[in-house]
Design an enzyme around this catalytic site. Structure first.
Site, PDB file in Angstrom:
ATOM      1  N   ASP A  47       0.758  -1.055   0.227  1.00 30.96           N
ATOM      2  CA  ASP A  47      -0.166  -0.103   0.006  1.00 30.96           C
ATOM      3  C   ASP A  47       0.782   1.348   0.034  1.00 30.96           C
ATOM      4  O   ASP A  47       1.575   1.563   1.077  1.00 30.96           O
ATOM      5  CB  ASP A  47      -0.755  -0.211   1.135  1.00 30.96           C
ATOM      6  CG  ASP A  47      -1.801   1.229   1.245  1.00 30.96           C
ATOM      7  OD1 ASP A  47      -2.772   1.303   0.723  1.00 30.96           O
ATOM      8  OD2 ASP A  47      -1.533   2.470   1.890  1.00 30.96           O
ATOM      9  N   TYR A  52       2.752  10.066   0.157  1.00 29.45           N
ATOM     10  CA  TYR A  52       3.680   9.435   0.887  1.00 29.45           C
ATOM     11  C   TYR A  52       4.816   9.635   0.347  1.00 29.45           C
ATOM     12  O   TYR A  52       6.010   9.347   0.700  1.00 29.45           O
ATOM     13  CB  TYR A  52       3.613   7.894   1.195  1.00 29.45           C
ATOM     14  CG  TYR A  52       2.073   7.593   1.940  1.00 29.45           C
ATOM     15  CD1 TYR A  52       1.478   8.278   2.550  1.00 29.45           C
ATOM     16  CD2 TYR A  52       1.639   6.350   1.612  1.00 29.45           C
ATOM     17  CE1 TYR A  52       0.240   7.979   3.004  1.00 29.45           C
ATOM     18  CE2 TYR A  52       0.416   5.811   2.068  1.00 29.45           C
ATOM     19  CZ  TYR A  52      -0.078   6.774   2.962  1.00 29.45           C
ATOM     20  OH  TYR A  52      -1.343   6.431   3.460  1.00 29.45           O
ATOM     21  N   LYS A  77      -2.680   6.172  -4.129  1.00 35.16           N
ATOM     22  CA  LYS A  77      -3.886   6.912  -4.027  1.00 35.16           C
ATOM     23  C   LYS A  77      -3.469   8.341  -4.308  1.00 35.16           C
ATOM     24  O   LYS A  77      -2.057   8.853  -4.304  1.00 35.16           O
ATOM     25  CB  LYS A  77      -4.057   7.129  -2.244  1.00 35.16           C
ATOM     26  CG  LYS A  77      -3.892   5.892  -1.660  1.00 35.16           C
ATOM     27  CD  LYS A  77      -4.195   6.001  -0.237  1.00 35.16           C
ATOM     28  CE  LYS A  77      -3.817   4.611   0.695  1.00 35.16           C
ATOM     29  NZ  LYS A  77      -2.227   4.525   0.648  1.00 35.16           N
ATOM     30  N   HIS A 112      -7.920   9.343  -2.064  1.00 34.77           N
ATOM     31  CA  HIS A 112      -7.270   9.360  -0.717  1.00 34.77           C
ATOM     32  C   HIS A 112      -8.152  10.180   0.420  1.00 34.77           C
ATOM     33  O   HIS A 112      -8.032   9.727   1.525  1.00 34.77           O
ATOM     34  CB  HIS A 112      -5.942  10.123  -0.670  1.00 34.77           C
ATOM     35  CG  HIS A 112      -4.853   9.721   0.416  1.00 34.77           C
ATOM     36  ND1 HIS A 112      -3.590   9.749   0.198  1.00 34.77           N
ATOM     37  CD2 HIS A 112      -5.158   8.996   1.526  1.00 34.77           C
ATOM     38  CE1 HIS A 112      -3.163   9.168   1.324  1.00 34.77           C
ATOM     39  NE2 HIS A 112      -3.803   8.934   2.054  1.00 34.77           N
TER      40      HIS A 112
END
Length: 274
Positions: A47, A52, A77, A112
């Site tokens: 994931d 990120y 996402k 997201h």
């Protein structure tokens, strides 16, 4: 539920297969090594997210693992703040993710967050079209409350196959989880080990089963039918978080853990956004 293994999968509403346990990839600077360790430990669901800044490292770790691409389930996402929402923005964002991962497709792509109320349906339509184009195999959402899911349903779009939310005994999101179950949406649980929070009840149950508190929390999530996404950068922890298929929590254990509800998030959790 006790028959689950690390190799078990759930069949999503679109027919794709989702491993029952996923690995939450760390942020920029740590992801490649952590994902490599996770793959060695047997995880087959990784994931990541644009926000990120780890898509490149996730992709590199997968390519260098020697494991066939079709045996690894990838998630990414796009958020309202990091890249933005809106049809054109999300279409471009998916293309950017494909390039950054270095893959021909992404297994699951999520919106997201439900922020940017005026644009989120456009964003979702972009994912619908990205799926039709073969760029992603499945589409879903993250941090969506019931009203956000209903908005998609009422607009006539196919419901997401997944809703990824913060979920653990301190924050059980029961209304959202119930809606998802009723509508065939798999719940993925982020922060499933409450970022290492300590609790006497959890410790007692862990001692009873000769397990670690984190393993008890992951097992609770599995027995609820959720797909937990534990994170760690420590190889021993990455491995131990997979050792959750050789024991089963009793009904009494589950009841005690259910009783820890505090309505308390340890992360983002914008499920009540307008």
């Amino acid at each position: 539920m006790s028959k689950l293994t690390l190799q078990s999968t759930y069949t999503l509403s679109d027919g794709e297969k989702l491993p029952v346990l996923g690995f939450g990839a760390l942020g920029q600077g740590d992801a490649k090594t952590a994902v490599a360790e996770a793959l060695k430990a047997g995880y087959r669901q990784i994931d990541g997210a644009q926000m990120y800044e780890n898509e490149d490292q996730c992709g590199a770790a997968i390519r260098e693992s020697g494991i066939p691409r079709n045996e690894i389930f990838t998630t990414s996402k796009i958020s309202s703040e990091h890249r933005g929402h809106g049809y054109d923005t999300v279409i471009k964002g998916v293309d950017e993710s494909l390039q950054t991962w270095g893959h021909d497709y992404i297994d699951l792509y999520l919106i997201h967050d439900p922020l940017k109320k005026d644009l989120r349906l456009e964003s979702y339509k972009a994912l619908v079209d990205a799926k039709k184009a073969g760029k992603v195999k499945s589409i879903g959402v993250s941090n969506y409350g019931v009203k956000h899911l209903e908005e998609i349903k009422n607009a006539g779009y196919p419901l997401p196959v997944v809703n990824q939310i913060e979920l653990h005994p301190y924050l059980q999101q029961r209304e959202i989880a119930a809606y998802c179950k009723e509508n065939g949406i798999i719940v993925q649980a982020y922060c499933p080990i409450i970022r290492g929070a300590t609790d006497t009840t959890i410790d007692e149950i862990a001692k009873k089963h000769n397990k670690e508190p984190a393993q008890v929390l992951i097992r609770w999530s599995l027995q609820k039918g959720y797909v937990p996404l534990p994170k760690s950068g420590t190889p021993s922890r990455i491995q131990s978080n997979t050792n959750v298929f050789d024991f089963e929590l009793s009904e009494e254990d589950i009841a005690k853990l259910d009783g820890l509800e505090k309505g308390k998030a340890c992360s983002w959790n914008p499920v009540n956004a307008d």
